[in-house]
Design an enzyme around this catalytic site. Structure first.
Site, PDB file in Angstrom:
ATOM      1  N   ILE A   1       0.816  -1.130   0.122  1.00  0.00           N
ATOM      2  CA  ILE A   1       0.195  -0.012  -0.008  1.00  0.00           C
ATOM      3  C   ILE A   1       0.952   1.232  -0.225  1.00  0.00           C
ATOM      4  O   ILE A   1       1.486   1.530   0.888  1.00  0.00           O
ATOM      5  CB  ILE A   1      -0.787   0.114   1.303  1.00  0.00           C
ATOM      6  CG1 ILE A   1      -1.743  -1.264   1.369  1.00  0.00           C
ATOM      7  CG2 ILE A   1      -1.868   1.257   1.171  1.00  0.00           C
ATOM      8  CD1 ILE A   1      -2.705  -1.552   0.303  1.00  0.00           C
ATOM      9  N   HIS A   2       0.620   2.020  -0.922  1.00  0.00           N
ATOM     10  CA  HIS A   2       1.479   3.424  -1.111  1.00  0.00           C
ATOM     11  C   HIS A   2       0.941   4.581  -1.812  1.00  0.00           C
ATOM     12  O   HIS A   2       1.331   5.750  -1.501  1.00  0.00           O
ATOM     13  CB  HIS A   2       2.764   3.102  -1.607  1.00  0.00           C
ATOM     14  CG  HIS A   2       2.716   3.020  -3.202  1.00  0.00           C
ATOM     15  ND1 HIS A   2       2.279   1.926  -3.952  1.00  0.00           N
ATOM     16  CD2 HIS A   2       2.967   3.857  -4.157  1.00  0.00           C
ATOM     17  CE1 HIS A   2       2.439   2.307  -4.934  1.00  0.00           C
ATOM     18  NE2 HIS A   2       2.598   3.309  -5.159  1.00  0.00           N
ATOM     19  N   ARG A   3      -0.272   4.465  -2.239  1.00  0.00           N
ATOM     20  CA  ARG A   3      -0.509   5.493  -3.298  1.00  0.00           C
ATOM     21  C   ARG A   3      -1.352   6.645  -2.349  1.00  0.00           C
ATOM     22  O   ARG A   3      -2.033   6.127  -1.409  1.00  0.00           O
ATOM     23  CB  ARG A   3      -1.730   5.107  -4.164  1.00  0.00           C
ATOM     24  CG  ARG A   3      -1.177   4.019  -5.340  1.00  0.00           C
ATOM     25  CD  ARG A   3      -2.039   4.358  -6.535  1.00  0.00           C
ATOM     26  NE  ARG A   3      -1.182   3.697  -7.754  1.00  0.00           N
ATOM     27  CZ  ARG A   3      -0.510   4.064  -8.771  1.00  0.00           C
ATOM     28  NH1 ARG A   3      -0.547   5.578  -8.873  1.00  0.00           N
ATOM     29  NH2 ARG A   3       0.032   3.392  -9.732  1.00  0.00           N
TER      30      ARG A   3
ATOM     31  N   ARG B   1       7.150   5.863   3.109  1.00  0.00           N
ATOM     32  CA  ARG B   1       5.935   6.950   3.097  1.00  0.00           C
ATOM     33  C   ARG B   1       4.791   6.470   3.997  1.00  0.00           C
ATOM     34  O   ARG B   1       3.913   7.033   4.947  1.00  0.00           O
ATOM     35  CB  ARG B   1       5.562   7.517   1.673  1.00  0.00           C
ATOM     36  CG  ARG B   1       4.509   8.671   1.767  1.00  0.00           C
ATOM     37  CD  ARG B   1       4.460   8.973   0.337  1.00  0.00           C
ATOM     38  NE  ARG B   1       3.229  10.005   0.311  1.00  0.00           N
ATOM     39  CZ  ARG B   1       2.148   9.591   0.102  1.00  0.00           C
ATOM     40  NH1 ARG B   1       1.936   8.342  -0.009  1.00  0.00           N
ATOM     41  NH2 ARG B   1       0.785  10.242   0.056  1.00  0.00           N
TER      42      ARG B   1
ATOM     43  N   ASP C   1      -2.291  -1.570  -4.180  1.00  0.00           N
ATOM     44  CA  ASP C   1      -2.512  -0.422  -4.896  1.00  0.00           C
ATOM     45  C   ASP C   1      -1.559   0.107  -5.960  1.00  0.00           C
ATOM     46  O   ASP C   1      -1.755   1.049  -6.534  1.00  0.00           O
ATOM     47  CB  ASP C   1      -3.129   0.631  -3.947  1.00  0.00           C
ATOM     48  CG  ASP C   1      -1.992   1.283  -3.183  1.00  0.00           C
ATOM     49  OD1 ASP C   1      -0.944   0.642  -3.148  1.00  0.00           O
ATOM     50  OD2 ASP C   1      -2.164   2.013  -2.210  1.00  0.00           O
TER      51      ASP C   1
END
Length: 368
Positions: free
Chosen positions: A206-208, A241, A283
């Site tokens: 998950i990073h978006r 992030r 994602d």
């Protein structure tokens, strides 16, 4: 001698550039300068990939680092422009849809340097995604558009793009999967280290910003993954992030041990995790494809995808993370699905994309 300036800045771009740069190196008369913007600067997201793909160190590392979209893109644009003025490349080569892509495209077009875009024509049709804006702008100003699929080519044609600019080459990520994905790891696999059995865990990434920057979606995703991890271990290589968002929100301390958070891993280690997972939940645009390459079913936690071909094949499930229960139900549905889909060897170009790209570049730059 003709010089190509290649712009990279993020993990997926290092992978794509590795196979294309290797082909460029085989052509007498083509020289390449590699410009790393520093968008991904953490060693686990940057240096490890240069080492793994045996890529030469960048000729220029701009060390821009993290910032808001405007500040980061502006700093990149200024720094790339300075390199271009110094080196005077004959063509600029950009990849994908990051801020590095956008900055490279703008710097090139402002200085009247021909521009080639690898992975052109992808569309999610959601302009709220920064990646969608980046790719649309890059396609609008590029002189050569290297598309990975017929769907991408059709998108450009519907937008009125000159057909002579469009080159159907296939997907360089598939080239990378074939060239690097079968390398045997000299070390114990991540799954072995974690004590996980093949096809007995879920791999998640998950990073978006559309997920991490919105509390409702962030809580739905990590609440759902937490619930699933009570039934099946979930391995989560954490983007720096995303880790920061989890810590800052206080959510990180609420996650169970069965949701196994690890540092980002190398390409080969990620391939091994993808290949042995029962299901991938992501994602990421690139990991949707890697799941397909390695014949692992995928759930995409987004409202839309730029890879509709995979949805049509039935190997990828689109799951908008509206709430915790929706995430849990969608993942359970995918876990129970029967793998009745068959990979299409021609869908992404058969592993010849990088060669076809360089053939076009050679003709453009060296033909009499």
């Amino acid at each position: 001698m003709a010089t190509i300036a290649t712009i990279v800045g993020a993990r997926p771009q290092f992978i794509k550039a590795a196979v294309v740069s290797r082909e460029i190196g085989n052509i007498r008369g083509l020289d390449e300068i590699l410009i790393h913007t520093g968008q991904h600067y953490d060693e686990t997201m940057s240096k490890v990939f240069f080492d793994e793909f045996e890529m030469a160190a960048p000729d220029f590392n701009l060390e821009i680092g993290s910032a808001g979209h405007g500040a980061q893109t502006g700093r990149m644009l200024e720094a790339i422009e300075a390199v271009f003025i110094e080196c005077k490349p004959d063509l600029t080569l950009i990849y994908g849809d990051t801020n590095s892509t956008l900055a490279g495209a703008l710097a090139a077009v402002k200085l009247h340097i021909p521009l080639a875009h690898v992975e052109a024509g992808l569309r999610s049709f959601n302009r709220n995604m920064p990646e969608e804006v980046n790719r649309v702008v890059a396609d609008c100003v590029a002189d050569l558009l290297f598309v990975p699929t017929t769907t991408a080519a059709d998108n450009l044609l519907r937008e009125g793009v000159d057909p002579t600019k469009i080159h159907a080459v296939g997907d360089v990520m598939y080239d990378a999967a074939l060239q690097f994905g079968e390398r045997s790891s000299s070390k114990q696999s991540v799954a072995d280290v974690l004590g996980l059995k093949s096809r007995d865990y879920v791999l998640a990434t998950i990073h978006r910003a559309e997920n991490t920057d919105h509390a409702d979606r962030l809580n739905a995703i990590f609440g759902g993954l937490s619930d699933i991890s009570a039934e099946l271990p979930v391995v989560l290589p954490l983007h720096p992030r995303t880790r920061k968002v989890l810590v800052d929100s206080g959510l990180e301390t609420q996650l169970p041990a069965s949701l196994i958070r690890i540092e980002p891993v190398s390409y080969q280690a990620m391939v091994e995790l993808e290949r042995e997972a029962r299901l991938i939940v992501t994602d990421s645009g690139g990991i949707q494809k890697e799941a397909y390459f390695h014949r692992t079913r995928c759930v995409t936690l987004r409202n839309e995808t730029e890879w509709p071909e995979l949805i049509a094949l039935g190997c990828n499930h689109l799951l908008p993370p509206r709430d915790r229960q929706a995430v849990v139900s969608g993942i359970r549905h995918a876990l129970a699905a029967v793998d009745d889909w068959s990979p299409d060897a021609t869908l992404f170009g058969g592993g010849q994309a990088s060669r076809r790209i360089v053939e076009v570049l050679e003709h453009r730059l060296l033909a009499p």
